[in-house]
Design a protein around this motif. Sequence first.
Motif, mmCIF file in Angstrom:
data_model
loop_
_atom_site.group_PDB
_atom_site.id
_atom_site.type_symbol
_atom_site.label_atom_id
_atom_site.label_comp_id
_atom_site.label_asym_id
_atom_site.label_seq_id
_atom_site.Cartn_x
_atom_site.Cartn_y
_atom_site.Cartn_z
ATOM 1 N N TRP A 83 -8.182 4.651 -4.039
ATOM 2 C CA TRP A 83 -8.301 3.318 -4.597
ATOM 3 C C TRP A 83 -6.960 2.592 -4.622
ATOM 4 O O TRP A 83 -6.918 1.357 -4.599
ATOM 5 C CB TRP A 83 -8.884 3.393 -6.012
ATOM 6 N N GLU A 84 -5.848 3.349 -4.643
ATOM 7 C CA GLU A 84 -4.537 2.701 -4.611
ATOM 8 C C GLU A 84 -4.332 1.893 -3.332
ATOM 9 O O GLU A 84 -3.581 0.912 -3.334
ATOM 10 C CB GLU A 84 -3.432 3.737 -4.752
ATOM 11 N N TYR A 120 -16.744 5.111 6.635
ATOM 12 C CA TYR A 120 -15.999 5.232 5.388
ATOM 13 C C TYR A 120 -16.937 5.621 4.249
ATOM 14 O O TYR A 120 -18.146 5.335 4.270
ATOM 15 C CB TYR A 120 -15.294 3.919 5.047
ATOM 16 N N LEU A 125 -6.432 0.026 -1.961
ATOM 17 C CA LEU A 125 -7.093 -1.273 -2.060
ATOM 18 C C LEU A 125 -6.160 -2.357 -2.590
ATOM 19 O O LEU A 125 -6.398 -3.549 -2.356
ATOM 20 C CB LEU A 125 -8.323 -1.164 -2.961
ATOM 21 N N ALA A 153 -16.110 -0.160 0.037
ATOM 22 C CA ALA A 153 -15.772 -1.422 -0.628
ATOM 23 C C ALA A 153 -14.735 -2.201 0.173
ATOM 24 O O ALA A 153 -14.817 -3.434 0.292
ATOM 25 C CB ALA A 153 -15.261 -1.142 -2.041
ATOM 26 N N TYR A 154 -13.762 -1.485 0.740
ATOM 27 C CA TYR A 154 -12.733 -2.162 1.540
ATOM 28 C C TYR A 154 -13.339 -2.823 2.777
ATOM 29 O O TYR A 154 -13.069 -4.007 3.053
ATOM 30 C CB TYR A 154 -11.659 -1.154 1.941
ATOM 31 N N GLU A 205 -12.923 9.048 3.085
ATOM 32 C CA GLU A 205 -12.521 8.581 1.768
ATOM 33 C C GLU A 205 -11.198 7.833 1.832
ATOM 34 O O GLU A 205 -10.283 8.207 2.557
ATOM 35 C CB GLU A 205 -12.378 9.776 0.817
ATOM 36 N N SER A 231 -4.617 -3.806 0.378
ATOM 37 C CA SER A 231 -5.626 -4.599 1.089
ATOM 38 C C SER A 231 -5.848 -5.944 0.404
ATOM 39 O O SER A 231 -6.021 -6.973 1.065
ATOM 40 C CB SER A 231 -6.946 -3.825 1.162
ATOM 41 N N GLU A 283 0.828 -1.209 0.000
ATOM 42 C CA GLU A 283 0.000 0.000 0.000
ATOM 43 C C GLU A 283 0.861 1.256 0.000
ATOM 44 O O GLU A 283 0.586 2.222 -0.748
ATOM 45 C CB GLU A 283 -0.934 -0.005 1.214
ATOM 46 N N GLY A 326 -16.953 6.126 -0.332
ATOM 47 C CA GLY A 326 -16.282 5.779 -1.580
ATOM 48 C C GLY A 326 -15.671 4.393 -1.531
ATOM 49 O O GLY A 326 -16.314 3.404 -1.186
ATOM 50 N N TRP A 327 -14.379 4.336 -1.913
ATOM 51 C CA TRP A 327 -13.667 3.063 -1.930
ATOM 52 C C TRP A 327 -13.509 2.471 -0.530
ATOM 53 O O TRP A 327 -13.287 1.262 -0.382
ATOM 54 C CB TRP A 327 -12.295 3.233 -2.574
ATOM 55 N N GLY A 328 -13.615 3.310 0.493
ATOM 56 C CA GLY A 328 -13.518 2.794 1.852
ATOM 57 C C GLY A 328 -14.640 1.827 2.187
ATOM 58 O O GLY A 328 -14.441 0.847 2.921
#
Length: 381
Positions: free
Chosen positions: A350-351, A290, A353, A296-297, A347, A356, A215, A292-294
């Motif tokens: 996406w990088e 979280y 992820l 999804a994580y 937020e 993760s 990450e 946005g992409w958070g």
Amino acid sequence: MNEPQPDPARTPGPDQAAGPNQMPGPYLAPGPYAGGTAWPAGPPQPLPQPPPHPAAQPQWSYPGPYPGPYAQPYAWGPPPRTRWDVPPPPGTRYDRLARTPLHRWWRPILGTAAIIVAFLALSIAVGLVAFVVSLVTGVPMVRTGTRLFADPVLDLGFQLGVIALLLPLVLGAAWLFQRRPPGSLSSVALRLRWRWLGACLLVALVSVVLGQAVEAGTLMSAGVDPGFRWAGWEQFLPAVIVILLLVPFQSAAEEYAYRGWIIQGFGAYLRNPWPAILVGAAAFAASHGYTGWGIAYVFAFGMLMGWLAVRTGGLEAPIALHATNNIVAFGVVAASGDMGSAMEQGEVPWEALIGSAVQFAVFGIGVLIIARKWAIQTLSR
């Protein structure tokens, strides 16, 4: 000298020959052995006895350590104590452990409602305790946002402590409302398997370190600051002590609630574990801040933890990764000295992820390999 003359009465006649077991003389009693008949050779045979009267036969007996027809002195006593909690039947999968012989359709619903109400009441009580602590210590309280105290370390301790209160609530609800052993939330062995938990912690440490490295590299290649700084031991030590003491309980409480209670609650009605895993992951993501992409994580994290709980028959693997990930994440923030943002969630680029994904893959594959090699129990016995 006169010789003694034999007495005719004592002298056997010609038809009365003295046998080896016969004493000659007048002492022969009348009967079958009189008159020279020899006694039977060998030990005397017992005379036949008449059968006992039916009334003399025992009509019952009790098993026990005492010999004789009556093994116990009394046939009465206190009834056996009925056990309150009933374990699941043998051969039950982890997500189905709540379906014991005492399961009723209303037990998971009533237990969930009790957990929510009790947690809200305890949260209010913690707020009152925080107010008293603020008066005693002089640390001002923050009345905006999710923070309680202006001191970030004290605020982190209270925040983690509130979440940790879910642990006794969930265990108590399983025992009180579902009438099953609280250990059935831990694993199919009805307890927390500490050796297996230790192995999962080692795999979690490797996976988290690798994930953090990937990450950081991905963020720096994209021109994003990963946030690695050193503020000094004076700021790091108080924060890391709070983190090490409370994060394991906070992480375990969330796993018992979202992976244990929710998955087993749905498992009491459904045979397929995936709807329960999906609902548990969705509730876990909704409880975080979280965006946005958070989202999804966090959702992917919940799905992986739910699948591993069912696959390995317990919460040891989810607790290991959750606690290790949180300790490292909070530790990085504590090292930077920016504890005010420790509980902030928003937020996520996406990088991040990518790291993760590496963490999830390494941990999942490593846990499955060790579980198969050790033949980890996945069904109740």
